[in-house]
Motif scaffolding. Sequence first.
Motif, short mmCIF file in Angstrom:
data_model
loop_
_atom_site.label_atom_id
_atom_site.label_comp_id
_atom_site.label_asym_id
_atom_site.label_seq_id
_atom_site.Cartn_x
_atom_site.Cartn_y
_atom_site.Cartn_z
N SER A 59 0.80 -1.23 0.00
CA SER A 59 0.00 0.00 0.00
C SER A 59 0.83 1.28 0.00
N VAL A 60 1.78 1.37 0.89
CA VAL A 60 2.56 2.60 1.00
C VAL A 60 3.56 2.70 -0.16
N PHE A 61 4.26 1.59 -0.44
CA PHE A 61 5.30 1.60 -1.47
C PHE A 61 4.82 1.04 -2.81
N GLN A 62 3.63 0.52 -2.86
CA GLN A 62 3.03 -0.05 -4.07
C GLN A 62 3.96 -1.04 -4.77
N GLY A 63 4.61 -1.87 -3.96
CA GLY A 63 5.47 -2.92 -4.50
C GLY A 63 6.78 -2.44 -5.08
N ASN A 64 7.13 -1.20 -4.87
CA ASN A 64 8.33 -0.64 -5.48
C ASN A 64 9.33 -0.22 -4.41
N ILE A 65 10.15 -1.18 -3.95
CA ILE A 65 11.15 -0.86 -2.93
C ILE A 65 12.56 -1.14 -3.41
N LYS A 66 12.71 -1.48 -4.66
CA LYS A 66 14.01 -1.89 -5.19
C LYS A 66 15.14 -0.93 -4.82
N TYR A 67 14.90 0.36 -4.96
CA TYR A 67 15.94 1.35 -4.66
C TYR A 67 15.69 2.07 -3.34
N ARG A 68 14.73 1.59 -2.57
CA ARG A 68 14.40 2.25 -1.30
C ARG A 68 14.23 1.26 -0.16
N ILE A 69 15.02 0.23 -0.14
CA ILE A 69 14.90 -0.80 0.89
C ILE A 69 15.14 -0.21 2.27
N SER A 70 16.14 0.67 2.40
CA SER A 70 16.42 1.26 3.71
C SER A 70 15.25 2.12 4.19
N VAL A 71 14.61 2.85 3.27
CA VAL A 71 13.45 3.66 3.63
C VAL A 71 12.30 2.76 4.06
N PHE A 72 12.12 1.66 3.34
CA PHE A 72 11.07 0.69 3.65
C PHE A 72 11.25 0.12 5.06
N ILE A 73 12.44 -0.36 5.33
CA ILE A 73 12.72 -0.96 6.65
C ILE A 73 12.61 0.08 7.75
N THR A 74 13.14 1.26 7.51
CA THR A 74 13.07 2.34 8.50
C THR A 74 11.62 2.70 8.81
N ARG A 75 10.78 2.76 7.79
CA ARG A 75 9.37 3.11 7.98
C ARG A 75 8.68 2.06 8.86
N ILE A 76 8.97 0.80 8.65
CA ILE A 76 8.37 -0.27 9.44
C ILE A 76 8.82 -0.17 10.90
N VAL A 77 10.12 0.00 11.09
CA VAL A 77 10.66 0.10 12.46
C VAL A 77 10.08 1.32 13.18
N ILE A 78 10.05 2.45 12.50
CA ILE A 78 9.52 3.67 13.12
C ILE A 78 8.04 3.51 13.46
N ALA A 79 7.27 2.96 12.53
CA ALA A 79 5.84 2.76 12.77
C ALA A 79 5.61 1.85 13.97
#
Length: 130
Positions: A59-79
């Motif tokens: 939903s948030v990244f719409q399946g597109n984390i290839k170049y934003r893995i660190s942002v993805f993981i950080t968002r999960i941890v922060i949430a």
Amino acid sequence: MKNFNLEDVSQVIIGAFALAVPISFSEEAWRIAETLPLSNLLLLLSISVFFLGFFAYQSVFQGNIKYRISVFITRIVIAYCIAALVVALILLSIGKLPLLTDTLIAIKRIIVITMPASMGAIVVDSFDKE
């Protein structure tokens, strides 16, 4: 979506609060946390993080984390951390967070109640993304 701004923080807080309040006032949740074995508690924590990640990925990244893995993981941890803090504040305010007298029970209660609270947090956080 390169950062986690104040709007994101407020959405996570509101989403976590919306689901944490009714569950935090439930004696059943307090008792489950007290009696839950460590292995089940770790499983619950893992399920929480997995579903946070799955929902954020779709939903948030719409399946597109290839170049934003660190942002993805950080968002999960922060949430998850913000949801846990919201839960802790609610439990503290109603006198059900015995941090000094029974730290293990306090942590267990936070983990049990943070599961639904974190899902509410990430759902509300996803409302205006991409």
